[in-house]
Every structure is written in C-alpha cells, then in structure tokens.
Design an enzyme around this catalytic site. Sequence first.
Site, PDB file in Angstrom:
ATOM      1  N   SER A 183       5.882 -73.106 -90.213  1.00  0.00           N
ATOM      2  CA  SER A 183       5.007 -72.573 -90.985  1.00  0.00           C
ATOM      3  C   SER A 183       3.292 -73.221 -91.105  1.00  0.00           C
ATOM      4  O   SER A 183       2.792 -72.334 -91.956  1.00  0.00           O
ATOM      5  CB  SER A 183       5.180 -73.558 -92.683  1.00  0.00           C
ATOM      6  OG  SER A 183       5.366 -75.105 -92.017  1.00  0.00           O
TER       7      SER A 183
ATOM      8  N   HIS B 229      10.410 -69.066 -93.294  1.00  0.00           N
ATOM      9  CA  HIS B 229       9.302 -68.142 -92.874  1.00  0.00           C
ATOM     10  C   HIS B 229       9.667 -66.289 -92.114  1.00  0.00           C
ATOM     11  O   HIS B 229       8.627 -66.068 -91.356  1.00  0.00           O
ATOM     12  CB  HIS B 229       8.444 -68.763 -92.579  1.00  0.00           C
ATOM     13  CG  HIS B 229       7.223 -69.705 -93.500  1.00  0.00           C
ATOM     14  ND1 HIS B 229       6.544 -69.504 -94.112  1.00  0.00           N
ATOM     15  CD2 HIS B 229       8.220 -71.343 -93.609  1.00  0.00           C
ATOM     16  CE1 HIS B 229       6.846 -70.433 -94.885  1.00  0.00           C
ATOM     17  NE2 HIS B 229       7.995 -71.576 -94.317  1.00  0.00           N
TER      18      HIS B 229
ATOM     19  N   LYS C  39      10.638 -67.462-100.329  1.00  0.00           N
ATOM     20  CA  LYS C  39       9.418 -67.017 -99.717  1.00  0.00           C
ATOM     21  C   LYS C  39       9.753 -65.441 -99.323  1.00  0.00           C
ATOM     22  O   LYS C  39       9.348 -64.803-100.952  1.00  0.00           O
ATOM     23  CB  LYS C  39       9.302 -67.216 -97.781  1.00  0.00           C
ATOM     24  CG  LYS C  39      10.015 -69.459 -98.205  1.00  0.00           C
ATOM     25  CD  LYS C  39       8.749 -69.591 -98.090  1.00  0.00           C
ATOM     26  CE  LYS C  39       9.420 -71.133 -98.139  1.00  0.00           C
ATOM     27  NZ  LYS C  39      10.036 -71.898 -98.255  1.00  0.00           N
TER      28      LYS C  39
END
Length: 357
Positions: A146, A174, A205
């Site tokens: 990240s 992610h 996300k």
Amino acid sequence: MHAGRSVIMLSSNNYLGLAAHPRVRQAAIAVIERYGLGAGASRLVAGSLEPLHRLEANLARLKSAEAVLVFGSGYLANLGTLTALMGPGDAIFSDELNHASLIDGCRLSKADLKIYRHCDTEHLKALLEVSAGVRRRLIVTDSIFSMDVDFAPLLEIVELARQFDAAIMLDEAHAVGVIGPNGAGLAAEFGLQKEIDVQMGTLSKALGAYGAYVAGSSVLIDFLINRARSFIYTTGLPPAIAAAADAAVEIMQAEPARIRRLWDNAVHVRGRLEAAGFSFLRTESPILPLLIGDAQNAVALTRLLLERGVYAIAIRPPTVPPGTARLRITPIADHTRADLDEAIAAIIQSGRELKLI
C-alpha cells in the site's frame, strides 16, 4: 468537500469511483427499505442475512474460489484468519512491509514469526530452509503493497511454497479492482488463484463500500466460521453495505473501461510530474508515491496544496521509514483530465515554492 469547499481528492482508495455510483447507492437504499440498517446480530446467531450470502457467492466467482466469508473489516479478516489458522509450533514467514493488520495477526497467532526482507525471495528461501521441525508453514504477503506500491513476487513465492510444503495467504486489498481479468486481483493476473490457499481482500477500496472477505476452499471457510473469533464474536456486516458491495462487484466486471481509465489517469499524472522534476518510488500500480523525503516538507506541501484546492495527504514516519516521507497520490477512474491538470499545476507550483523541484 473539505471545510465547506470543493477540493480535488487525491488521497482516496475509491479507485474506480464506485462509492457514489447510482447503482451502488440504489442497491443500498433498496436493502435498507427491506431490512433496515444493521444486521442485528452476529452471523452465527441471527445476522447472516441474504444480501451477505449473495455477496459471498459473487465474490467466490470473482476469485475462482470454492467459498468466501465476509468479515466486518480488513483488520478483522486478517486478525481472525491468522489467529485461527496458526499457533504455537507453527511458523509464519511475513514480508517486512506487510500491512499492519497482517503484522498484528501474525503476532497474535503466537506462531514463530519470521520476517523476510521486502520482496526478497532469496531471504525467504533461507528462512524456510532452517524451519525444519515446525508443524505448519504459512507465507504471508500483500499482493500490492500500500505504501511502496510494488507487486509481491508471486511466481517465486508459489514455487517456494511448493518446495517447502508451505501455505500462502495473500492480501489483495489494493489489487482487486485495479489489476487482473475483471479486476480480480494480482493472483488472477498471474493465473495463480488456484495456487493461493487464502485470498483476503477488502470491500472498501476499489469496490467503494466497507468490510472484507476471505476466499478459499470450502474446508477453509467452514473452519473460519467456527474458529475465527473476529467473525464469530462481532455483529454481521450491515445488509445494505453488503448489497452495495455486491452491486460494485457487478459494475466492476461489466465496465472494464473503468479500470483502463484508472490506469490512464495515473500514467498522465506521473508523466507530467516526472517531467517537472518530481520523483516517485517504484510503483507498479495506479497509486503514485510522490517521494519528498523530509517529513516537514511533505506536510508543508500538503498544506499548500489544500490552499489551492487539492487534497493530497502527507505520509510520514512512523508509517514509512525516516527520510522517505511522501504524498501518496491516488488518481481515480472518475477524475476528468481537467481535474487532473488542475491538480498537477498546483503540485508543480507548490513544489517550486518549497524548492522541491
């Protein structure tokens, strides 16, 4: 909006712009009208409602897994899974830059924790070679990290897992919605989903909702239902959130142009800022870690940008190592080229004022 005025958001994880998508909002509203807001109980008591089951089935198809279990958050998913699967007498091999939730789950499991240098499979191999006598081995890694935003060396990790009879847990928080066929993540990009024993991901996300999931075999999911304390002893995900996430999964798969726009926007921003003299850490995803170095300079840049209508938050120690403070810039699919050019101009002007370029 920030402090009552409109700003260009460059610090959001809403990568595909789905958080405010009309279909996502309508899905949540329709389920609120039917079920109300909260699940009302833990999943094992009375909180296992139909929208959660539909979401789990949809995610299982996306991840090419036999089954999926939805948790209340990514932190709960990682803590619950690691502490259920591993314990004294076991060994966990964890990348040094793994997310805090993975780190804490490894520690709380009470397994023997071995930290290998970031993405260094030779170091990982050396640690595996001296792990004789342990009951079980688990390699734990983010797929896309990240903060440094590079990819885990999944092909090499899979080979080592086979060689040393280790399982793999992959955090795709992610990666889902960003890479892979239909946005299925890094394991899918490399054709390795069947080689990964535990695939974890978040709904907060690219999917624009909240919560998380673990995907894997039916045996794994049945085990977690009965042993993962962060699943058993917490209220179920609100059904409206589950319905919203489910709608987001469907949109992501039906509209691949969103993922292409995300990457195109990131390439545009990076190219313009590098041409102006800024530097980025190695990144293999649309997340752009703009390297500043000094933490005070990073904070000053954030402040100047906010004055100019751009929201880009400084990331500094202890989240990242000293001397590597950065702005973690995240263009999203819904940014227009005009939005991005305005933000780029503000970054360049502010960087020059601070003598960063």
